[in-house]
Design a protein around this motif. Structure first.
Motif, PDB file in Angstrom:
ATOM      1  N   ALA A  54      48.357  50.986  41.686  1.00  0.00           N
ATOM      2  CA  ALA A  54      47.464  49.921  42.158  1.00  0.00           C
ATOM      3  C   ALA A  54      48.248  48.613  42.267  1.00  0.00           C
ATOM      4  O   ALA A  54      49.136  48.346  41.466  1.00  0.00           O
ATOM      5  N   PRO A  55      47.908  47.791  43.248  1.00  0.00           N
ATOM      6  CA  PRO A  55      48.586  46.495  43.402  1.00  0.00           C
ATOM      7  C   PRO A  55      47.977  45.452  42.462  1.00  0.00           C
ATOM      8  O   PRO A  55      46.879  44.958  42.696  1.00  0.00           O
ATOM      9  N   PHE A  56      48.659  45.159  41.371  1.00  0.00           N
ATOM     10  CA  PHE A  56      48.148  44.172  40.428  1.00  0.00           C
ATOM     11  C   PHE A  56      49.313  43.411  39.813  1.00  0.00           C
ATOM     12  O   PHE A  56      50.466  43.825  39.918  1.00  0.00           O
ATOM     13  N   THR A  57      48.994  42.298  39.173  1.00  0.00           N
ATOM     14  CA  THR A  57      49.996  41.491  38.499  1.00  0.00           C
ATOM     15  C   THR A  57      49.876  41.728  37.001  1.00  0.00           C
ATOM     16  O   THR A  57      48.878  41.317  36.386  1.00  0.00           O
ATOM     17  N   PRO A  58      50.851  42.417  36.397  1.00  0.00           N
ATOM     18  CA  PRO A  58      50.775  42.682  34.963  1.00  0.00           C
ATOM     19  C   PRO A  58      50.795  41.377  34.169  1.00  0.00           C
ATOM     20  O   PRO A  58      51.429  40.397  34.575  1.00  0.00           O
ATOM     21  N   ASN A  59      50.085  41.380  33.042  1.00  0.00           N
ATOM     22  CA  ASN A  59      50.126  40.189  32.200  1.00  0.00           C
ATOM     23  C   ASN A  59      51.408  40.197  31.380  1.00  0.00           C
ATOM     24  O   ASN A  59      52.192  41.142  31.428  1.00  0.00           O
ATOM     25  N   ASP A  60      51.599  39.170  30.580  1.00  0.00           N
ATOM     26  CA  ASP A  60      52.837  39.054  29.804  1.00  0.00           C
ATOM     27  C   ASP A  60      52.842  39.919  28.550  1.00  0.00           C
ATOM     28  O   ASP A  60      53.835  39.989  27.842  1.00  0.00           O
ATOM     29  N   GLY A  61      51.737  40.593  28.269  1.00  0.00           N
ATOM     30  CA  GLY A  61      51.674  41.485  27.123  1.00  0.00           C
ATOM     31  C   GLY A  61      51.369  40.816  25.807  1.00  0.00           C
ATOM     32  O   GLY A  61      51.122  41.479  24.807  1.00  0.00           O
ATOM     33  N   ILE A  62      51.356  39.495  25.784  1.00  0.00           N
ATOM     34  CA  ILE A  62      51.087  38.770  24.548  1.00  0.00           C
ATOM     35  C   ILE A  62      49.600  38.852  24.231  1.00  0.00           C
ATOM     36  O   ILE A  62      48.752  38.584  25.075  1.00  0.00           O
ATOM     37  N   ASN A  63      49.295  39.242  23.010  1.00  0.00           N
ATOM     38  CA  ASN A  63      47.921  39.379  22.527  1.00  0.00           C
ATOM     39  C   ASN A  63      47.097  40.384  23.332  1.00  0.00           C
ATOM     40  O   ASN A  63      45.885  40.294  23.391  1.00  0.00           O
ATOM     41  N   ALA A  64      47.761  41.338  23.952  1.00  0.00           N
ATOM     42  CA  ALA A  64      47.047  42.336  24.755  1.00  0.00           C
ATOM     43  C   ALA A  64      47.183  43.738  24.163  1.00  0.00           C
ATOM     44  O   ALA A  64      46.727  44.696  24.758  1.00  0.00           O
ATOM     45  N   GLU A  65      47.792  43.850  22.983  1.00  0.00           N
ATOM     46  CA  GLU A  65      48.091  45.154  22.405  1.00  0.00           C
ATOM     47  C   GLU A  65      46.848  46.003  22.155  1.00  0.00           C
ATOM     48  O   GLU A  65      46.894  47.214  22.258  1.00  0.00           O
ATOM     49  N   GLU A  66      45.735  45.385  21.796  1.00  0.00           N
ATOM     50  CA  GLU A  66      44.519  46.146  21.485  1.00  0.00           C
ATOM     51  C   GLU A  66      43.451  46.018  22.572  1.00  0.00           C
ATOM     52  O   GLU A  66      42.347  46.527  22.413  1.00  0.00           O
ATOM     53  N   ALA A  67      43.767  45.371  23.669  1.00  0.00           N
ATOM     54  CA  ALA A  67      42.777  45.142  24.728  1.00  0.00           C
ATOM     55  C   ALA A  67      42.214  46.432  25.310  1.00  0.00           C
ATOM     56  O   ALA A  67      41.040  46.502  25.651  1.00  0.00           O
ATOM     57  N   MET A  68      43.039  47.466  25.399  1.00  0.00           N
ATOM     58  CA  MET A  68      42.576  48.717  25.997  1.00  0.00           C
ATOM     59  C   MET A  68      41.390  49.294  25.226  1.00  0.00           C
ATOM     60  O   MET A  68      40.479  49.853  25.823  1.00  0.00           O
ATOM     61  N   TYR A  69      41.365  49.118  23.911  1.00  0.00           N
ATOM     62  CA  TYR A  69      40.283  49.670  23.099  1.00  0.00           C
ATOM     63  C   TYR A  69      38.928  49.083  23.502  1.00  0.00           C
ATOM     64  O   TYR A  69      37.928  49.788  23.503  1.00  0.00           O
ATOM     65  N   SER A  70      38.906  47.820  23.857  1.00  0.00           N
ATOM     66  CA  SER A  70      37.626  47.230  24.276  1.00  0.00           C
ATOM     67  C   SER A  70      37.333  47.492  25.753  1.00  0.00           C
ATOM     68  O   SER A  70      36.174  47.488  26.167  1.00  0.00           O
ATOM     69  N   GLU A  71      38.344  47.751  26.543  1.00  0.00           N
ATOM     70  CA  GLU A  71      38.155  47.992  27.973  1.00  0.00           C
ATOM     71  C   GLU A  71      37.681  49.413  28.275  1.00  0.00           C
ATOM     72  O   GLU A  71      37.125  49.664  29.342  1.00  0.00           O
ATOM     73  N   VAL A  72      37.875  50.331  27.348  1.00  0.00           N
ATOM     74  CA  VAL A  72      37.480  51.733  27.558  1.00  0.00           C
ATOM     75  C   VAL A  72      36.006  51.840  27.926  1.00  0.00           C
ATOM     76  O   VAL A  72      35.618  52.686  28.728  1.00  0.00           O
ATOM     77  N   ARG A  73      35.192  50.956  27.392  1.00  0.00           N
ATOM     78  CA  ARG A  73      33.742  51.010  27.646  1.00  0.00           C
ATOM     79  C   ARG A  73      33.407  50.848  29.131  1.00  0.00           C
ATOM     80  O   ARG A  73      32.315  51.184  29.561  1.00  0.00           O
ATOM     81  N   LYS A  74      34.345  50.357  29.931  1.00  0.00           N
ATOM     82  CA  LYS A  74      34.117  50.159  31.370  1.00  0.00           C
ATOM     83  C   LYS A  74      34.515  51.367  32.221  1.00  0.00           C
ATOM     84  O   LYS A  74      34.271  51.372  33.420  1.00  0.00           O
ATOM     85  N   LEU A  75      35.104  52.378  31.624  1.00  0.00           N
ATOM     86  CA  LEU A  75      35.617  53.498  32.414  1.00  0.00           C
ATOM     87  C   LEU A  75      34.537  54.188  33.245  1.00  0.00           C
ATOM     88  O   LEU A  75      34.817  54.698  34.325  1.00  0.00           O
ATOM     89  N   TYR A  76      33.317  54.192  32.757  1.00  0.00           N
ATOM     90  CA  TYR A  76      32.236  54.855  33.506  1.00  0.00           C
ATOM     91  C   TYR A  76      32.045  54.238  34.889  1.00  0.00           C
ATOM     92  O   TYR A  76      31.551  54.902  35.807  1.00  0.00           O
ATOM     93  N   LEU A  77      32.437  52.991  35.063  1.00  0.00           N
ATOM     94  CA  LEU A  77      32.281  52.313  36.351  1.00  0.00           C
ATOM     95  C   LEU A  77      33.142  52.935  37.448  1.00  0.00           C
ATOM     96  O   LEU A  77      32.869  52.763  38.635  1.00  0.00           O
ATOM     97  N   PHE A  78      34.173  53.653  37.048  1.00  0.00           N
ATOM     98  CA  PHE A  78      35.162  54.146  38.004  1.00  0.00           C
ATOM     99  C   PHE A  78      35.003  55.621  38.349  1.00  0.00           C
ATOM    100  O   PHE A  78      35.824  56.172  39.072  1.00  0.00           O
ATOM    101  N   VAL A  79      33.958  56.257  37.815  1.00  0.00           N
ATOM    102  CA  VAL A  79      33.816  57.699  38.035  1.00  0.00           C
ATOM    103  C   VAL A  79      32.552  58.029  38.814  1.00  0.00           C
ATOM    104  O   VAL A  79      31.576  57.273  38.813  1.00  0.00           O
ATOM    105  N   ASP A  80      32.597  59.178  39.447  1.00  0.00           N
ATOM    106  CA  ASP A  80      31.471  59.675  40.224  1.00  0.00           C
ATOM    107  C   ASP A  80      30.250  59.816  39.318  1.00  0.00           C
ATOM    108  O   ASP A  80      30.321  60.449  38.272  1.00  0.00           O
TER     109      ASP A  80
END
Length: 136
Positions: A54-80
């Motif tokens: 995907a075409p995106f601009t990665p962040n600098d990684g600072i303070n983002a180590e645990e962000a995926m854990y809270s973002e998982v709740r959005k995965l349903y938005l991307f599926v059939d």
């Protein structure tokens, strides 16, 4: 502090035996990790996003180590069937935003998830690590 999901998958990829993979999964057990894995392994889940990078601009990684854990709740938005009334442009925009929020290594893992190419993990190792979890 939790390990980044990408770190867990790096360990799973490096593990040589099913027993080692099961141990890694059990040591890092988390409801969000389980949900992430389920999206990747369940053959009935189909992502409604374009394949490939995907075409995106990665962040600098600072303070983002645990962000995926809270973002998982959005995965349903991307599926059939997850949110049928969501316009495709909005779906893709939310996905790009998510990629820019999480750590760059987790963003790479997230792109593998949408293409159903999770590294280092098998259904058998997940079933042994988390009995009764995969129920599809």
């Amino acid at each position: 502090m939790k390990k980044m999901m990408a770190e867990i998958f790096d360990e799973l990829t490096a593990a040589k035996t099913k027993k080692a993979k099961v141990k890694i999964l059990q040591q890092n057990d988390d409801p969000n990790l389980r949900e992430f894995i389920a999206f990747g392994l369940n053959p009935h889940i189909r992502f409604l996003l374009p394949e490939g990078p995907a075409p995106f601009t990665p962040n600098d990684g600072i303070n983002a180590e645990e962000a995926m854990y809270s973002e998982v709740r959005k995965l349903y938005l991307f599926v059939d069937g997850g949110k049928p009334d969501l316009k495709q442009v909005k779906r893709e925009t939310i996905f790009l935003d998510m990629l820019e929020i999480v750590h760059p290594k987790d963003a790479a893992l997230l792109q593998l998830l949408k293409d159903k190419k999770l590294p280092g993990i098998t259904e058998a190792s997940v079933r042994e690590a988390y009995p009764g979890f995969l129920t599809y």
